[in-house]
Motif scaffolding. Sequence first.
Motif, PDB file in Angstrom:
ATOM      1  N   ILE A 171       0.765  -1.144   0.034  1.00 28.77           N
ATOM      2  CA  ILE A 171       0.072   0.063  -0.379  1.00 28.77           C
ATOM      3  C   ILE A 171       1.165   1.384   0.109  1.00 28.77           C
ATOM      4  O   ILE A 171       0.993   2.206  -0.412  1.00 28.77           O
ATOM      5  CB  ILE A 171      -1.046   0.489   0.616  1.00 28.77           C
ATOM      6  N   ASP A 230       5.459   3.634  -3.247  1.00 30.60           N
ATOM      7  CA  ASP A 230       6.173   4.283  -4.063  1.00 30.60           C
ATOM      8  C   ASP A 230       5.353   3.609  -6.242  1.00 30.60           C
ATOM      9  O   ASP A 230       4.926   4.012  -6.818  1.00 30.60           O
ATOM     10  CB  ASP A 230       6.689   5.125  -4.590  1.00 30.60           C
ATOM     11  N   TRP A 239       1.936   1.570  -6.523  1.00 30.91           N
ATOM     12  CA  TRP A 239       0.434   2.945  -7.138  1.00 30.91           C
ATOM     13  C   TRP A 239       1.143   3.489  -8.613  1.00 30.91           C
ATOM     14  O   TRP A 239       0.340   4.101  -8.813  1.00 30.91           O
ATOM     15  CB  TRP A 239       1.783   4.623  -5.987  1.00 30.91           C
ATOM     16  N   ALA A 262      -0.240   1.215 -10.057  1.00 33.95           N
ATOM     17  CA  ALA A 262      -2.058   1.796 -10.467  1.00 33.95           C
ATOM     18  C   ALA A 262      -2.031   2.590 -11.328  1.00 33.95           C
ATOM     19  O   ALA A 262      -3.117   2.203 -12.143  1.00 33.95           O
ATOM     20  CB  ALA A 262      -2.564   1.807  -9.241  1.00 33.95           C
ATOM     21  N   PHE A 263      -1.046   3.370 -11.098  1.00 27.43           N
ATOM     22  CA  PHE A 263      -1.742   4.654 -12.535  1.00 27.43           C
ATOM     23  C   PHE A 263      -1.235   3.930 -14.125  1.00 27.43           C
ATOM     24  O   PHE A 263      -1.936   4.147 -15.392  1.00 27.43           O
ATOM     25  CB  PHE A 263      -0.907   6.365 -12.500  1.00 27.43           C
ATOM     26  N   VAL A 274      -4.638   1.853 -15.244  1.00 24.86           N
ATOM     27  CA  VAL A 274      -5.066   2.736 -16.684  1.00 24.86           C
ATOM     28  C   VAL A 274      -5.024   2.624 -17.878  1.00 24.86           C
ATOM     29  O   VAL A 274      -5.625   2.523 -18.159  1.00 24.86           O
ATOM     30  CB  VAL A 274      -5.190   4.073 -15.298  1.00 24.86           C
ATOM     31  N   VAL A 316      -4.619  -1.119 -19.540  1.00 26.49           N
ATOM     32  CA  VAL A 316      -5.965  -0.554 -19.672  1.00 26.49           C
ATOM     33  C   VAL A 316      -7.050  -0.550 -21.264  1.00 26.49           C
ATOM     34  O   VAL A 316      -7.079  -0.888 -22.329  1.00 26.49           O
ATOM     35  CB  VAL A 316      -7.390  -0.866 -18.432  1.00 26.49           C
ATOM     36  N   ILE A 317      -6.609   0.676 -20.996  1.00 23.70           N
ATOM     37  CA  ILE A 317      -6.421   1.546 -22.447  1.00 23.70           C
ATOM     38  C   ILE A 317      -6.186   1.187 -23.450  1.00 23.70           C
ATOM     39  O   ILE A 317      -7.092   0.943 -24.565  1.00 23.70           O
ATOM     40  CB  ILE A 317      -7.561   3.021 -21.726  1.00 23.70           C
ATOM     41  N   MET A 344      -7.569  -1.888 -24.601  1.00 22.99           N
ATOM     42  CA  MET A 344      -8.748  -1.871 -25.681  1.00 22.99           C
ATOM     43  C   MET A 344      -8.451  -1.019 -26.634  1.00 22.99           C
ATOM     44  O   MET A 344      -9.801  -1.945 -27.713  1.00 22.99           O
ATOM     45  CB  MET A 344     -10.010  -1.275 -24.455  1.00 22.99           C
ATOM     46  N   PHE A 345      -8.212  -0.217 -27.027  1.00 17.94           N
ATOM     47  CA  PHE A 345      -8.140   0.725 -28.161  1.00 17.94           C
ATOM     48  C   PHE A 345      -7.284   0.453 -28.649  1.00 17.94           C
ATOM     49  O   PHE A 345      -6.921   0.974 -30.067  1.00 17.94           O
ATOM     50  CB  PHE A 345      -8.685   2.035 -27.462  1.00 17.94           C
ATOM     51  N   ARG A 404      -2.127  10.871   1.464  1.00 23.68           N
ATOM     52  CA  ARG A 404      -2.765   9.773   0.614  1.00 23.68           C
ATOM     53  C   ARG A 404      -3.708   9.370   0.252  1.00 23.68           C
ATOM     54  O   ARG A 404      -4.143   9.164  -0.736  1.00 23.68           O
ATOM     55  CB  ARG A 404      -2.443   8.499   1.380  1.00 23.68           C
ATOM     56  N   ARG A 444      -3.588  10.709  -3.325  1.00 27.13           N
ATOM     57  CA  ARG A 444      -3.416   9.209  -4.038  1.00 27.13           C
ATOM     58  C   ARG A 444      -4.873   7.989  -4.354  1.00 27.13           C
ATOM     59  O   ARG A 444      -5.594   8.158  -5.503  1.00 27.13           O
ATOM     60  CB  ARG A 444      -2.151   8.598  -3.557  1.00 27.13           C
ATOM     61  N   SER A 472      -6.535   8.140  -7.749  1.00 26.66           N
ATOM     62  CA  SER A 472      -7.269   6.455  -8.029  1.00 26.66           C
ATOM     63  C   SER A 472      -8.604   6.237  -8.820  1.00 26.66           C
ATOM     64  O   SER A 472      -8.876   5.792  -9.507  1.00 26.66           O
ATOM     65  CB  SER A 472      -6.754   5.234  -7.133  1.00 26.66           C
ATOM     66  N   ALA A 493      -8.970   7.636 -12.257  1.00 23.27           N
ATOM     67  CA  ALA A 493      -8.800   6.407 -13.245  1.00 23.27           C
ATOM     68  C   ALA A 493      -9.669   5.604 -12.819  1.00 23.27           C
ATOM     69  O   ALA A 493      -9.657   5.888 -14.213  1.00 23.27           O
ATOM     70  CB  ALA A 493      -6.713   6.567 -12.491  1.00 23.27           C
ATOM     71  N   ALA A 536     -11.483   4.299 -16.764  1.00 21.23           N
ATOM     72  CA  ALA A 536     -11.235   3.277 -17.233  1.00 21.23           C
ATOM     73  C   ALA A 536     -12.210   2.389 -17.723  1.00 21.23           C
ATOM     74  O   ALA A 536     -13.515   1.727 -18.461  1.00 21.23           O
ATOM     75  CB  ALA A 536     -10.138   2.254 -16.524  1.00 21.23           C
ATOM     76  N   SER A 550     -15.045   3.714 -20.071  1.00 24.99           N
ATOM     77  CA  SER A 550     -14.476   3.607 -21.379  1.00 24.99           C
ATOM     78  C   SER A 550     -15.565   1.969 -21.820  1.00 24.99           C
ATOM     79  O   SER A 550     -15.352   2.173 -22.785  1.00 24.99           O
ATOM     80  CB  SER A 550     -13.314   3.577 -21.730  1.00 24.99           C
TER      81      SER A 550
END
Lengths: 300, 482
Positions: free
Chosen positions: A13, A16, A19, A22-23, A26, A29-30, A33-34, B3, B6, B10, B13, B17, B20
């Motif tokens: 968690i 860094d 995180w 995680a970013f 996104v 995934v896009i 998909m595309f 935090r 963040r 998220s 974001a 996603a 779409s």
Amino acid sequence: MTQLAKPIKRRRIKGDGAWGYAFIAVALVIFAMFTAYPVVSAFIISFQKYKPLGSTFVGFDNYIVTFKDALFWKSVVNTVVYTLLTVPVGLFISFAVAIMILPLRKKLQTTFKAVYYLPAVASGVALSVVWLWIYDPLPSGIFNQLLNFFGISNQNWLGSSATAMFSLVLMAWLSSHGTSIIIYLAALLGIDDSYYEAAELDGASFMKKLWYIVIPCLKPTTLFLLVTGVIGSFQVFQNAYLMTGGGPDNATTMVGLLIFNNAFKYFEFGKAAAQSLILAAIIAGIALAQFKFLGNDVEY
Amino acid sequence: MKRKMRVLASIFALTLALSSLAACGDSTKKEANPPTPSDTGSKTNVSADAKDTITALLPPVSSEYQNNFPQMEKDFNALYPNLTLKIEPASWEDMTQKLDTQVNAGSPPDIAFIGSDGISKYMQQDMLMDITDTATKEMVEDYDKVPLEYMKNGTGLYGFPAYMEIHALGGNREFLEKAGIDWKKVQKEGWTFDEFREAIKKGVVSEGGKTSRYGFVFATAGVTSKDYLGILIKNAGMPSPFTSDLKYAYTSKNFLEVLKDIRAMIDDGSMPKELSSIDAGKRWNMFLTGQTMITGKGLATFENSANKNNAKIEANDGSAVKGSIKVQYTVLPVPTFAGEKMQASAAVDGYVTFRGKKEPTAEHKANVVKAAYFLASGKVAASTNNDLFVAHITASGKKAAESMPVTRDEFNKAAVETMLAQAAPARPDIPTDLGAKAIKLEDEVIVPKLQALISGEMTPDAMYEAVKTAAIQTFGEDGVVK
């Protein structure tokens, strides 16, 4: 066990890196998909005769038909001609404008940047309508009035195969420089002043400074613009679709337009997918060649 | 705080996603649920009186057509209380693209308004719904036979026609009379190409080497050149690309004659040398501004447009076409070629019925037929056809139109009726694959070569040879007319 598990969970968690993933996820995934999914899908469809109620596998038929299709090769030649005429001249115009804007005061520089970028904001359809008006074949057309002023008779700009391709090229030359100019300007501002100062001490002329400082320093930028310009030019579709429809006598039929017609006019999605992948391979080959021959001494 | 930011980022974001992904929902899954009024085009098991929704994708067929959608939906629901007609409006520009996308995704609307020539295109995709066994005898008998035939392919019926419109020419009555053309006789008896050629020569006005008025201007830019050739060759003994024994017809010598005549009109100076770049909007502007005596293609509704512009000129209304003059629009037939008889080019548009990925139930099919018939007959058809100045093709439409007076030039009305009686017949016997090959040949060879011919870059003989070679490659030596 519980004691061991806790620090791992906390690390996940708080880290860094997590995180970051995680970013990225996104965007990933896009992208999947595309971009990735349609490419894989196109690859599969290129071996099929597509129908909404169930496609049939046809092996390499779509590729064989494409390679035997004279119109496909004509469209490839048209696209190459269009690219050769538009990209280098376009880059030269962008570079020249950027050099002319560079010495101006910041406010004036921003104004020019906005003016040159304006066509990029305007809708391509609206621009095409304006150009259709400019290319009006009757003597009342803007360009024809200009020709008449010099005693030349009116031209059928988009309706004659002698001028149709040139008309599309001219349209590209006189618009869509905004992005290149801004990128060139940013790169020009990044050149250290000390180079110019040293050159001035040596009594270098404007042209010498351009040749020995500016052009070498802008090589990575030029390579980037060249590669993206060629890719964009090979995918050209809108201009031909809206201005000439590929005519006359297929003189302005580009590969992009041919693919569009096969897919959406004749519903030959398999053939269109095969042609798209062949086009992708051609673009990839040219981009690789550009990097190999022009990118050897480029430092990033 | 860091935090929280963040977590917030998220969530944003993830929302991006997921939003779409929302567009990628599979509409076919809806079919497992009970039908609801919003369940568009549901192909579920419904009894005759069960609720059902019928979807229709409709363009602005006439100027008032789309304004009437709420009333049309209300009237249909009053007629069939268990049924909901859900109309999706589309512009003419978007219509084909929207429909094509929906068809290829396997989820088309139940009904779409398209030209009957589009039937073979969607037949290839197996996405049309044959209503032969569902359309009642009363429904079928309500229609004139010829336009109904246009909605057929093979033995199947794929919708109902809305109107049958003649593609003719339009003349400026004042200019025709000044040129000494007996337009009343032409409207009744037609004219040969030689007569037409002489007439349009007389319509040209030149001064100092500059032409201020042409005898004839037809829109030929891009795909409109297809219309030009299509209209002319029907009167050259080729009402269809295929003969009755299914041989490709455009290899006949009459085709070459038409090509020679197309070039002759430009070489005479009766048509502009820039013809290949003149689109539909431009030539209509030229007609209203007095730059041409005759224009094409001419539709019945153009009389209405010209009348409206005349009224604006009279009222000194600034929205009248710039530089336009008052024009009395006169319907004229297309000339005949090579001694052949007149066969007017007819365009039949109508309400075509589609199916989804799953086989529609008999009940849903019956409901779609009810909706298509409702749209293509009676009051709806009568008011739409009156707006367009086109003839009524249903008995119920003719009856409903009795109470809707239309101000129309009587000569034009009679001329259209004469041409309707000579309209080229439908050809539902042409197999889909053969029709598709002919369309591709037309798009990839005939239209591009015709553009070159009109631009003066190709001779009629060279074009004829190019078409003949491509036709033999496509249909074989025995598959073409010799």
